[in-house]
Write a protein that holds these residues in place. Sequence first.
Motif, short mmCIF file in Angstrom:
data_model
loop_
_atom_site.label_atom_id
_atom_site.label_comp_id
_atom_site.label_asym_id
_atom_site.label_seq_id
_atom_site.Cartn_x
_atom_site.Cartn_y
_atom_site.Cartn_z
N ASP A 1 7.95 -6.17 -6.70
CA ASP A 1 6.92 -6.43 -7.70
C ASP A 1 7.48 -7.36 -8.78
OD1 ASP A 1 4.14 -5.30 -8.83
OD2 ASP A 1 5.51 -5.60 -10.49
N THR B 1 2.82 -1.16 -7.10
CA THR B 1 3.12 -1.76 -5.80
C THR B 1 3.87 -0.71 -4.98
OG1 THR B 1 3.24 -4.01 -6.69
CG2 THR B 1 4.35 -3.60 -4.60
N THR C 1 6.85 0.37 -9.15
CA THR C 1 7.23 -0.17 -7.85
C THR C 1 7.89 0.95 -7.06
OG1 THR C 1 7.62 -2.32 -8.90
CG2 THR C 1 8.48 -2.00 -6.67
#
Length: 424
Positions: free
Chosen positions: A148, A121, A186
């Motif tokens: 995330d 992400t 992330t």
Amino acid sequence: GAISAGVSSQNAVALGATIVTNTIEGDTESIIKNSSIVALGDGDGVKLNEHSFGEIASGSPKYELKETAATSATAKKGLVVNAEAEHLLRDISITGGVAVGGSAGVAVDATVVINKIGGDTTAAVNNTDVNKNIANLSTADVTVDAYDRADISSHIGTLSVGVGAGEGAGVGAAGAGDRNTVDRDTTARIVGKDDGSTVLNAQDVHVDALGYTSVYLSESGVAAGASALAGAGVTGSVSVDRFTSNTTALVSQVKGTVNDLIVYADRLANVEAYNNAIALSGGIFSGSVSVGVTDVEDTSHTNAELSKVELAAANNQSGEVRVLAENHTQLGTELSGDALAVSIGGAAGIAVGNINTEAQVGAKVDNAIIGSEEKEFAEFTAEAKNYTYNRYQNIAVGAGSLLGVAVGKGAMNINTGTAAEVLN
């Protein structure tokens, strides 16, 4: 799941197996690149749900996810880049087998589950000038957020019963095993060109990366064998869990003027694992063996970095620059191996737990010019925090009319690293 049954006036056999693979993978991206943007925050802003990690209760060592619904009052103004991903995996798998024979009954059953959540992400501003040549920055905020969530809830069970009605044997063998992997990256970042010419002018800049891992596991293996002459019960329950996620907040290769700059990477991993292995046997001659094993490893990385920047304060003795990386690893493990043999028999119950956490956390400021003699920031902070909470229970029971043996073994390795650095 699967169910097996065998019934015979002579010998009966029941075999059952369940094998499940659950995989969630994919990337979520919100990226601006190779552009020039002016975003002064004159409008109503963008409403975003807010995510954070906080104490479950005041003074509690454990943290939980806090979520706040978007409102007009909290709307983000200026330039907003937001990436959110939530992955929920739910699994219930059960296998059962029963064999009843006039002479002998044998039941063998197994359940195996493999769960994996992977992917990235990312919220990013790459090689992009923001508010270049703009003097009035009073409402020109910049928000780059990546959130995330990876959530696994898995429950597995295996039951195996073998009964011999005559002078044969009753044998039950059951196995339950799972492997759970979370490998999500992330990232929230603002990164300019390699030559350092990229401009970042703003009032308040927030670059936040939040990674959340939640895992709840339960598994049980139950085996029973009984006969007038001989009975045997053998069971094994094994859980293997791996967490290898990276959470990164980065601002690099930019120059300009800001009031506040917050670079924040935060990760929370909450893992609850319950593992039970139970073996029962009955007969003139009987034996039971149960083995329960739980193996958990966390090798995640959480990093916040501010590097190769030249940033002036919007006003002298006003505003702050903060680089913060924080990790909370919370593990709750309960493990049992229980064996019982009735009549002339022996029983062995074995429970083995291995917990290895090597989460690394770093906050780094490198090759940065922050403020000046004429306009300096009121506050500057580089901070890294790393917390590990572990609750562990290991039970082994062996009970036999002739011999009972119980072995419980637990090993915990905490080899975490935490560093806050200001270099060059």
